[in-house]
Write an enzyme that holds these catalytic residues in place. Structure first.
Site, PDB file in Angstrom:
ATOM      1  N   CYS A 100     -10.536  -6.944  -1.499  1.00 22.51           N
ATOM      2  CA  CYS A 100     -11.492  -7.265  -2.436  1.00 22.51           C
ATOM      3  C   CYS A 100     -10.960  -7.609  -3.974  1.00 22.51           C
ATOM      4  O   CYS A 100     -11.767  -8.225  -4.568  1.00 22.51           O
ATOM      5  CB  CYS A 100     -12.544  -6.263  -2.699  1.00 22.51           C
ATOM      6  N   ASP A 101      -9.565  -7.220  -4.110  1.00 25.64           N
ATOM      7  CA  ASP A 101      -8.910  -7.766  -5.506  1.00 25.64           C
ATOM      8  C   ASP A 101      -7.664  -8.126  -5.349  1.00 25.64           C
ATOM      9  O   ASP A 101      -6.754  -7.885  -6.034  1.00 25.64           O
ATOM     10  CB  ASP A 101      -9.228  -6.337  -6.330  1.00 25.64           C
ATOM     11  N   LEU A 102      -7.498  -9.309  -4.467  1.00 24.49           N
ATOM     12  CA  LEU A 102      -6.203  -9.654  -4.068  1.00 24.49           C
ATOM     13  C   LEU A 102      -5.913 -10.779  -5.324  1.00 24.49           C
ATOM     14  O   LEU A 102      -6.746 -11.541  -5.573  1.00 24.49           O
ATOM     15  CB  LEU A 102      -5.968 -10.513  -2.910  1.00 24.49           C
ATOM     16  N   ASN A 106      -1.457  -7.476  -8.292  1.00 28.86           N
ATOM     17  CA  ASN A 106      -1.656  -6.635  -7.346  1.00 28.86           C
ATOM     18  C   ASN A 106      -0.698  -6.677  -6.362  1.00 28.86           C
ATOM     19  O   ASN A 106      -0.992  -6.012  -5.080  1.00 28.86           O
ATOM     20  CB  ASN A 106      -3.161  -6.301  -6.891  1.00 28.86           C
ATOM     21  N   SER A 137     -11.664  -9.702  -9.632  1.00 27.38           N
ATOM     22  CA  SER A 137     -11.242 -10.309 -10.689  1.00 27.38           C
ATOM     23  C   SER A 137     -11.891 -11.706 -11.211  1.00 27.38           C
ATOM     24  O   SER A 137     -11.718 -12.566 -10.257  1.00 27.38           O
ATOM     25  CB  SER A 137      -9.609 -10.149 -10.889  1.00 27.38           C
TER      26      SER A 137
END
Length: 243
Positions: A100-102, A106, A137
């Site tokens: 969900c936040d690639l 990260n 993001s």
């Protein structure tokens, strides 16, 4: 604790390993504090490398031919990193866990060529029937994830399910967003002058992407456009297809 549990389920060469999880005893039962131990990564983030790459390519003191050679070298390196990130996400999807936040921030690059996907704190286990708050993001977020956050900001629907389905396709979108950045030098929802994070999220709900006419004939951009759902009637159903 969720992050440690999710990450601990994902034993893969491109996912940072968790070695231990537990509670540090406090003075009383309510004073116990959770902890987990993970591999120490000695290196830098992929985001830092991309920034250095851009500075090298845009160096005004080098000739156009040298800049072209540097760009080709950086492109090959970054595509290799993206392939290994995709391997990690393909594996996590097999376990029904979505990140969900690639984003490049990260992804950590070790001193000896390691590529490690980190920050699984906003991950979602699709096998768990529970209300969850996914990560995300603004510069990279998929339309359905942007809609989720806009619903919270505007309608205060914090305990409600997302109005648009969030799933494995959301991660595939983020892989496409990173490919978009490799090609163009900027993420797809990079903020315009005067915009704040909410403005970017609102544009992202409608999948409004930065102008990229300059790269429209690029083969890699065509792949990114499919992952970013910009090509009508085309999509990648799995990470393997994107890979």
């Amino acid at each position: 604790m969720r992050e440690a549990q999710f990450t601990g389920k994902l034993e893969h060469p491109n996912i940072v390993p968790v070695h231990d999880i537990g509670l540090i005893k406090g003075k009383n039962a309510t004073g116990n504090r959770p902890f987990y131990v993970m591999k120490e990564i000695k290196g830098d983030s992929w985001q830092s490398k991309l920034k250095r790459d851009q500075e090298s390519v845009n160096n005004k003191e080098i000739t156009a031919s040298v800049a072209k050679e540097i760009r080709a070298k950086c492109l090959a390196e970054n595509l290799d990193i993206l392939r290994r990130v995709a391997d990690a996400i393909d594996f996590s999807h097999d376990k029904n866990i979505i990140h969900c936040d690639l984003k490049p921030e990260n992804v950590m690059l070790g001193e000896f060529g390691e590529v490690l996907v980190v920050d699984w704190g906003g991950a979602v286990d699709l096998d768990r029937r529970e209300t969850y708050r996914p990560g995300g993001s603004p510069a990279y977020v998929s339309p359905e994830m942007a809609q989720y956050w806009c619903d919270i900001f505007l309608e205060h629907k914090e305990d409600s399910p997302a109005s648009r389905e969030i799933g494995k396709q959301s991660d595939i979108y983020l892989l496409g967003a990173m490919l978009f950045e490799i090609v163009t030098g900027n993420p797809p929802h990079f903020g315009l002058k005067g915009e704040d994070a909410y403005d970017v999220m609102r544009r992202a709900t409608e999948n409004q992407i930065r102008k990229h006419d300059k790269w429209m004939d690029d083969e890699l951009m065509q792949i990114a456009r499919v992952a970013l759902r910009l090509e009508e009637g085309k999509s990648f159903d799995t990470v393997s297809q994107f890979h």
